[in-house]
Design an enzyme around this catalytic site. Structure first.
Site, mmCIF file in Angstrom:
data_model
loop_
_atom_site.group_PDB
_atom_site.id
_atom_site.type_symbol
_atom_site.label_atom_id
_atom_site.label_comp_id
_atom_site.label_asym_id
_atom_site.label_seq_id
_atom_site.Cartn_x
_atom_site.Cartn_y
_atom_site.Cartn_z
ATOM 1 N N GLU A 4 47.644 44.234 28.458
ATOM 2 C CA GLU A 4 47.725 42.906 28.381
ATOM 3 C C GLU A 4 47.084 42.382 27.070
ATOM 4 O O GLU A 4 45.825 42.933 26.833
ATOM 5 C CB GLU A 4 46.778 42.575 29.854
ATOM 6 C CG GLU A 4 47.633 42.740 30.915
ATOM 7 C CD GLU A 4 46.787 42.355 32.273
ATOM 8 O OE1 GLU A 4 45.850 41.523 32.034
ATOM 9 O OE2 GLU A 4 47.437 42.726 33.100
ATOM 10 N N HIS B 247 48.373 36.943 33.803
ATOM 11 C CA HIS B 247 47.367 37.258 34.585
ATOM 12 C C HIS B 247 46.869 36.043 35.209
ATOM 13 O O HIS B 247 45.513 35.718 35.045
ATOM 14 C CB HIS B 247 46.215 38.299 34.005
ATOM 15 C CG HIS B 247 45.641 38.891 34.802
ATOM 16 N ND1 HIS B 247 45.056 40.260 34.335
ATOM 17 C CD2 HIS B 247 44.945 38.720 35.959
ATOM 18 C CE1 HIS B 247 44.384 40.880 35.492
ATOM 19 N NE2 HIS B 247 44.443 40.000 36.539
HETATM 20 P P1 NAD Z 1 41.384 44.905 49.037
HETATM 21 O O1 NAD Z 1 40.497 46.161 48.346
HETATM 22 O O2 NAD Z 1 41.188 43.982 49.828
HETATM 23 O O3 NAD Z 1 42.968 45.798 49.246
HETATM 24 C C1 NAD Z 1 43.641 46.718 48.541
HETATM 25 C C2 NAD Z 1 44.018 47.795 49.578
HETATM 26 O O4 NAD Z 1 44.921 48.817 49.028
HETATM 27 C C3 NAD Z 1 42.989 48.346 50.502
HETATM 28 O O5 NAD Z 1 43.780 47.885 51.958
HETATM 29 C C4 NAD Z 1 43.426 49.730 50.428
HETATM 30 O O6 NAD Z 1 43.267 50.669 51.446
HETATM 31 C C5 NAD Z 1 44.839 49.832 49.730
HETATM 32 N N1 NAD Z 1 45.157 50.963 49.093
HETATM 33 C C6 NAD Z 1 44.214 51.829 48.527
HETATM 34 N N2 NAD Z 1 45.038 53.049 48.128
HETATM 35 C C7 NAD Z 1 46.187 52.782 48.543
HETATM 36 C C8 NAD Z 1 47.637 53.472 48.348
HETATM 37 N N3 NAD Z 1 47.463 54.641 47.564
HETATM 38 N N4 NAD Z 1 48.592 52.959 48.849
HETATM 39 C C9 NAD Z 1 48.652 51.875 49.321
HETATM 40 N N5 NAD Z 1 47.478 51.168 49.611
HETATM 41 C C10 NAD Z 1 46.366 51.575 49.342
HETATM 42 O O7 NAD Z 1 42.111 44.337 47.771
HETATM 43 P P2 NAD Z 1 42.625 42.853 47.458
HETATM 44 O O8 NAD Z 1 41.286 41.929 47.021
HETATM 45 O O9 NAD Z 1 43.557 42.519 48.434
HETATM 46 O O10 NAD Z 1 43.314 43.130 45.898
HETATM 47 C C11 NAD Z 1 44.308 43.730 45.778
HETATM 48 C C12 NAD Z 1 44.748 44.008 44.225
HETATM 49 O O11 NAD Z 1 44.877 42.777 43.715
HETATM 50 C C13 NAD Z 1 43.535 44.487 43.431
HETATM 51 O O12 NAD Z 1 43.912 45.361 42.440
HETATM 52 C C14 NAD Z 1 42.890 43.192 42.652
HETATM 53 O O13 NAD Z 1 42.142 43.686 41.562
HETATM 54 C C15 NAD Z 1 44.033 42.675 42.320
HETATM 55 N N6 NAD Z 1 43.709 41.271 42.072
HETATM 56 C C16 NAD Z 1 44.647 40.538 41.016
HETATM 57 C C17 NAD Z 1 44.632 39.352 40.906
HETATM 58 C C18 NAD Z 1 45.107 38.719 39.839
HETATM 59 O O14 NAD Z 1 44.721 37.955 39.079
HETATM 60 N N7 NAD Z 1 46.372 39.047 39.228
HETATM 61 C C19 NAD Z 1 43.587 38.505 41.685
HETATM 62 C C20 NAD Z 1 42.919 39.147 42.729
HETATM 63 C C21 NAD Z 1 43.074 40.416 42.833
HETATM 64 C C1 MLT Z 2 40.698 40.027 39.831
HETATM 65 O O1 MLT Z 2 40.895 41.251 40.024
HETATM 66 O O2 MLT Z 2 39.883 39.495 40.523
HETATM 67 C C2 MLT Z 2 41.650 39.606 39.147
HETATM 68 O O3 MLT Z 2 42.212 40.364 38.033
HETATM 69 C C3 MLT Z 2 41.545 38.108 38.499
HETATM 70 C C4 MLT Z 2 40.725 37.962 37.241
HETATM 71 O O4 MLT Z 2 41.057 38.239 36.295
HETATM 72 O O5 MLT Z 2 39.555 37.547 37.429
#
Ligand code: NAD
Ligand code: MLT
Length: 310
Positions: free
Chosen positions: A260, A278
């Site tokens: 990124e 992102h």
């Molecule tokens: P979370 O921890 O609540 O959920 C993640 C889930 O993935 C858990 O239930 C876990 O058991 C599961 N998991 C772990 N290993 C796995 C596997 N091998 N196969 C399938 N599932 C598996 O997290 P969340 O808050 O739901 O966030 C999910 C993802 O989104 C994270 O990577 C987070 O960093 C990302 N995220 C991105 C943004 C963005 O800006 N794009 C914003 C927020 C979160």
């Molecule tokens: C996160 O894991 O919370 C997301 O990547 C969002 C951010 O960039 O803060």
């Protein structure tokens, strides 16, 4: 005691104000690793989003540092082992941006189904190509959610309200919760061949690195659409590129990339791919939540308490 905290990525002002009521705060964004290494020794606390890489070298230079706060969910930009070795507490704000990321995923899925970004660009050029942008409905389609945590579950509720059929895979799935919601739990081998849309919501860890690759794509439905608003690297971008060019995958919506910004990635140039930089957590509400949460946790830790998700 006069504490100093460095904020090295853009953070909502409300969080910075809370910190300023307690200690000295410097906001210095866009620092290189070398610049960060030079100054980190002055600080007791460091607050970041995903931009700052808190590497082992940064941690090693951080002589006074007691707290690293990640204003968001993923802590993959922080060397947790190095921090633990130095006794530095690392805390995130895991729930503050859940709804923002979930709604972004929904928006990406709908845009992908109806070619909205491509059609916007075409209309802007003065074109009127109605047949070129034939879409598909979400209604009655199977949504495969890989990773059924906070975001995956919120997304399931909303997709069910759109009358999609929702199936999910997660090795640690709460089966009761899935049943309550009306979501069918599957293995990955079962999910891939039946889903019309596949969306990943896992952390990027060893087990999820390139979870979507040429081998797993081959087991998917022809014409599947794939969404990644979690972490770049869960999908092998080069394999996805090939599968789209070959027509196996109808399209993809990407918010996150292996690198990124994705300067060297060909995938963003494909007409069938829609992309955002992102933006999953980029709402006013989410940024306020995560900034306030890490600011409060930072103060607690510097006062001698422990980090709790406040
Ligand atoms: P979370 O921890 O609540 O959920 C993640 C889930 O993935 C858990 O239930 C876990 O058991 C599961 N998991 C772990 N290993 C796995 C596997 N091998 N196969 C399938 N599932 C598996 O997290 P969340 O808050 O739901 O966030 C999910 C993802 O989104 C994270 O990577 C987070 O960093 C990302 N995220 C991105 C943004 C963005 O800006 N794009 C914003 C927020 C979160
Ligand atoms: C996160 O894991 O919370 C997301 O990547 C969002 C951010 O960039 O803060």
């Amino acid at each position: 005691m006069n504490y100093k905290v460095l904020v090295s990525d853009p953070l909502a002002e409300e969080g910075i104000e809370i910190l300023r009521g307690f200690c000295e705060v410097d906001v210095r964004t866009g620092l290189s690793e070398d610049q960060l290494i030079k100054i980190i020794g002055e600080y007791d606390g460091l607050l970041v989003r995903s931009g700052t890489q808190v590497t082992e070298s940064v941690i090693n230079a951080a002589d006074k540092l007691r707290f690293v706060g990640r204003a968001g969910a993923g802590v993959d930009n922080i060397d947790l082992d190095a921090a633990t070795r130095k006794g530095i507490i690392v805390a995130n704000a895991p729930a503050g941006n859940t709804l923002a990321a979930c709604e972004h995923t929904l928006a990406m899925m709908a845009s992908l189904a109806r070619n909205i970004p491509q059609a916007t660009a075409s209309v802007r050029k003065g074109e009127w190509k109605r047949s070129a942008f034939m879409g598909v409905e979400l209604n009655d389609k199977v949504l495969g959610i890989v990773g059924f945590g906070r975001i995956g579950q919120e997304l399931a509720k909303r997709a069910l309200a759109l009358e999609m059929k929702v199936v999910a895979y997660d090795p640690y799935i709460n089966r009761e919760r899935a049943k309550e919601l009306g979501v069918e739990v599957m293995t990955l081998d079962e999910l891939f061949p039946v889903a019309d849309f596949i969306t990943v919501h896992t952390p990027l860890i060893k087990e999820t690195k390139h979870l979507i690759n040429s081998t797993t794509i081959a087991t998917m439905k022809d014409g599947v659409r794939i969404i990644n608003c979690a972490r770049g690297g869960i999908i092998n971008e080069s394999d996805l590129y090939d599968a789209i060019v070959q027509g196996k995958v109808a399209g993809a919506a990407l918010d996150v990339y292996e690198e990124e910004p994705p300067v060297a990635s060909g995938i963003i140039s494909l007409d069938q791919v829609i992309s955002t930089p992102h933006l999953g957590a980029s709402t006013v509400e989410a940024q306020l939540n995560v900034a306030v949460s890490v600011a409060k946790q930072c103060i607690e830790v510097l006062k001698g308490g422990s980090a709790k998700f406040v």
